[in-house]
Motif scaffolding. Sequence first.
Motif, PDB file in Angstrom:
ATOM      1  N   GLU A  17       0.840  -1.190   0.000  1.00 33.88           N
ATOM      2  CA  GLU A  17       0.000   0.000   0.000  1.00 33.88           C
ATOM      3  C   GLU A  17       0.881   1.248   0.000  1.00 33.88           C
ATOM      4  O   GLU A  17       2.078   1.175   0.242  1.00 33.88           O
ATOM      5  CB  GLU A  17      -0.980  -0.006   1.178  1.00 33.88           C
ATOM      6  N   LEU A  18       0.256   2.370  -0.293  1.00 32.80           N
ATOM      7  CA  LEU A  18       1.002   3.622  -0.307  1.00 32.80           C
ATOM      8  C   LEU A  18       0.579   4.494   0.863  1.00 32.80           C
ATOM      9  O   LEU A  18      -0.595   4.531   1.229  1.00 32.80           O
ATOM     10  CB  LEU A  18       0.747   4.381  -1.614  1.00 32.80           C
ATOM     11  N   VAL A  19       1.555   5.175   1.441  1.00 35.15           N
ATOM     12  CA  VAL A  19       1.250   6.279   2.349  1.00 35.15           C
ATOM     13  C   VAL A  19       1.766   7.545   1.655  1.00 35.15           C
ATOM     14  O   VAL A  19       2.551   7.459   0.708  1.00 35.15           O
ATOM     15  CB  VAL A  19       1.904   6.098   3.740  1.00 35.15           C
ATOM     16  N   PHE A  20       1.297   8.682   2.122  1.00 31.82           N
ATOM     17  CA  PHE A  20       1.594   9.937   1.427  1.00 31.82           C
ATOM     18  C   PHE A  20       2.076  10.972   2.433  1.00 31.82           C
ATOM     19  O   PHE A  20       1.483  11.139   3.493  1.00 31.82           O
ATOM     20  CB  PHE A  20       0.337  10.439   0.707  1.00 31.82           C
ATOM     21  N   GLN A  21       3.161  11.649   2.067  1.00 28.43           N
ATOM     22  CA  GLN A  21       3.671  12.703   2.942  1.00 28.43           C
ATOM     23  C   GLN A  21       3.514  14.050   2.239  1.00 28.43           C
ATOM     24  O   GLN A  21       4.070  14.263   1.156  1.00 28.43           O
ATOM     25  CB  GLN A  21       5.144  12.461   3.297  1.00 28.43           C
ATOM     26  N   LEU A  22       2.754  14.935   2.869  1.00 29.93           N
ATOM     27  CA  LEU A  22       2.511  16.255   2.293  1.00 29.93           C
ATOM     28  C   LEU A  22       3.773  17.105   2.324  1.00 29.93           C
ATOM     29  O   LEU A  22       4.600  16.982   3.218  1.00 29.93           O
ATOM     30  CB  LEU A  22       1.401  16.978   3.051  1.00 29.93           C
ATOM     31  N   GLN A  23       3.863  17.980   1.329  1.00 25.18           N
ATOM     32  CA  GLN A  23       4.968  18.927   1.216  1.00 25.18           C
ATOM     33  C   GLN A  23       4.369  20.327   1.186  1.00 25.18           C
ATOM     34  O   GLN A  23       3.242  20.502   0.708  1.00 25.18           O
ATOM     35  CB  GLN A  23       5.735  18.656  -0.085  1.00 25.18           C
ATOM     36  N   PHE A  24       5.113  21.303   1.676  1.00 24.40           N
ATOM     37  CA  PHE A  24       4.572  22.660   1.824  1.00 24.40           C
ATOM     38  C   PHE A  24       5.501  23.687   1.200  1.00 24.40           C
ATOM     39  O   PHE A  24       6.730  23.507   1.202  1.00 24.40           O
ATOM     40  CB  PHE A  24       4.353  22.973   3.303  1.00 24.40           C
ATOM     41  N   ALA A  74       4.585   9.770  -2.550  1.00 31.12           N
ATOM     42  CA  ALA A  74       4.046   8.426  -2.314  1.00 31.12           C
ATOM     43  C   ALA A  74       5.170   7.534  -1.798  1.00 31.12           C
ATOM     44  O   ALA A  74       6.246   7.479  -2.386  1.00 31.12           O
ATOM     45  CB  ALA A  74       3.482   7.867  -3.615  1.00 31.12           C
ATOM     46  N   LEU A  75       4.930   6.854  -0.683  1.00 30.06           N
ATOM     47  CA  LEU A  75       5.935   5.977  -0.075  1.00 30.06           C
ATOM     48  C   LEU A  75       5.320   4.599   0.130  1.00 30.06           C
ATOM     49  O   LEU A  75       4.222   4.476   0.679  1.00 30.06           O
ATOM     50  CB  LEU A  75       6.400   6.567   1.262  1.00 30.06           C
ATOM     51  N   VAL A  76       6.022   3.575  -0.320  1.00 34.34           N
ATOM     52  CA  VAL A  76       5.440   2.238  -0.314  1.00 34.34           C
ATOM     53  C   VAL A  76       5.576   1.560   1.055  1.00 34.34           C
ATOM     54  O   VAL A  76       6.554   1.782   1.778  1.00 34.34           O
ATOM     55  CB  VAL A  76       6.071   1.364  -1.440  1.00 34.34           C
ATOM     56  N   ARG A  77       4.570   0.792   1.409  1.00 33.96           N
ATOM     57  CA  ARG A  77       4.573  -0.018   2.626  1.00 33.96           C
ATOM     58  C   ARG A  77       4.102  -1.417   2.285  1.00 33.96           C
ATOM     59  O   ARG A  77       3.365  -1.606   1.328  1.00 33.96           O
ATOM     60  CB  ARG A  77       3.617   0.579   3.682  1.00 33.96           C
ATOM     61  N   TRP A  78       4.510  -2.382   3.097  1.00 33.67           N
ATOM     62  CA  TRP A  78       4.081  -3.766   2.920  1.00 33.67           C
ATOM     63  C   TRP A  78       3.283  -4.191   4.144  1.00 33.67           C
ATOM     64  O   TRP A  78       3.852  -4.232   5.241  1.00 33.67           O
ATOM     65  CB  TRP A  78       5.301  -4.658   2.724  1.00 33.67           C
ATOM     66  N   ALA A  89      -0.161   5.633  -7.417  1.00 35.43           N
ATOM     67  CA  ALA A  89       0.095   7.034  -7.062  1.00 35.43           C
ATOM     68  C   ALA A  89      -0.712   7.962  -7.968  1.00 35.43           C
ATOM     69  O   ALA A  89      -1.339   8.921  -7.500  1.00 35.43           O
ATOM     70  CB  ALA A  89       1.595   7.339  -7.171  1.00 35.43           C
ATOM     71  N   VAL A  90      -0.730   7.650  -9.256  1.00 29.95           N
ATOM     72  CA  VAL A  90      -1.468   8.483 -10.210  1.00 29.95           C
ATOM     73  C   VAL A  90      -2.973   8.409  -9.918  1.00 29.95           C
ATOM     74  O   VAL A  90      -3.679   9.422  -9.977  1.00 29.95           O
ATOM     75  CB  VAL A  90      -1.150   8.057 -11.664  1.00 29.95           C
ATOM     76  N   ARG A  91      -3.432   7.217  -9.589  1.00 31.43           N
ATOM     77  CA  ARG A  91      -4.841   7.044  -9.234  1.00 31.43           C
ATOM     78  C   ARG A  91      -5.193   7.933  -8.031  1.00 31.43           C
ATOM     79  O   ARG A  91      -6.253   8.544  -7.963  1.00 31.43           O
ATOM     80  CB  ARG A  91      -5.069   5.575  -8.858  1.00 31.43           C
ATOM     81  N   HIS A  92      -4.291   8.020  -7.077  1.00 33.25           N
ATOM     82  CA  HIS A  92      -4.538   8.860  -5.903  1.00 33.25           C
ATOM     83  C   HIS A  92      -4.441  10.347  -6.241  1.00 33.25           C
ATOM     84  O   HIS A  92      -5.127  11.161  -5.651  1.00 33.25           O
ATOM     85  CB  HIS A  92      -3.605   8.474  -4.753  1.00 33.25           C
ATOM     86  N   TRP A  93      -3.572  10.684  -7.186  1.00 32.46           N
ATOM     87  CA  TRP A  93      -3.544  12.084  -7.618  1.00 32.46           C
ATOM     88  C   TRP A  93      -4.915  12.471  -8.192  1.00 32.46           C
ATOM     89  O   TRP A  93      -5.433  13.556  -7.931  1.00 32.46           O
ATOM     90  CB  TRP A  93      -2.450  12.339  -8.674  1.00 32.46           C
TER      91      TRP A  93
END
Length: 277
Positions: free
Chosen positions: A40-47, A58-62, A96-100
Amino acid sequence: AKRLGRNRSVGYRRQFDSHAGNRLRLVQELHRALEREEFELVFQLQFDADDRPCGTEALVRWRHPRRGLLGPAEFIDACEDSGLVLPLGRWVLREAVRHWRRLDERGWGALRMGVNISALQFQESLVEDVGQLVAELGLPRGALELELTESVLLANPVDAGRAMGALNAMGASLAIDDFGTGYSSLAYLMHLPLQRLKLDQTFVRDVGRNPDSEAICSAILRMAQGLGLGVIAEGVEAWHQLDWLRQRGCDEFQGYLLARPAAFDAVLERLGASPGR
Ligand code: C2E
Ligand code: CA
Ligand code: CA
Ligand code: CA
């Protein structure tokens, strides 16, 4: 003494075999994990410098059936060695694109989606994959940002440059990840179609306590400004780091201080209402 030596060598051999055996088991498990969609993907916001969200990585996790949620440190090397990083990378890109798209539906389409690309993955098929995604989903220019490391560019700068040009032409932007830790010739920066440098966390961490790291940060920021490249500081954990970098013209920031990597729904919640509505 002779016997001892023999035993030792047997002991060493066993250890070696068991290490190889573990690796093999891990690779088999990873194959199954891909089939069973355990990633799965987790996401870290940037400012940006005005504290407005400007992107997400997008950062991958298992999600391991027994061991729980695992970070890339536990499995990405095995994926690279076994070639599994190709199907995994392709899955990450699409996901990632799907989440965008989902961000866009909520009015956050101006945010970039950053995707990590492994060295092995950076080849002709990546250009094709991105082309297909863009055609399928009609991604606007700059929605997708691919994060490459310096080693990828160094391996074959001419081919890398050509692939990057093709990716740019399709509207994907390109960032150099962990910038400052590799050995890339600065001359390449001039010729490669690049949009951004990601200032490595090791330098950011040292801001305020190591003048040498500060000198490197300042130099990278000045150089990027001169070359017309954006800079995002990674691993920002403290206000003094953010302030110091902002004062020297750093455009964007990513780090635990601002947002931790999180599940997509939590990111949406954090973003709240659509911008400007
Ligand atoms: P990276 O691309 O440099 O990603 C940033 C890493 O720093 C992430 O670790 C993130 O959770 C962590 N981080 C973010 N802010 C802070 C902070 O303020 N302090 C500290 N100490 N750490 C922070 P993560 O998610 O464990 O990923 C590790 C590495 O695994 C990534 O480093 C990237 O190289 C690789 N990786 C992650 N996802 C993917 C992927 O989908 N494909 C490939 N090929 N590699 C990936
Ligand atoms: Ca990255
Ligand atoms: Ca990085
Ligand atoms: Ca890294």
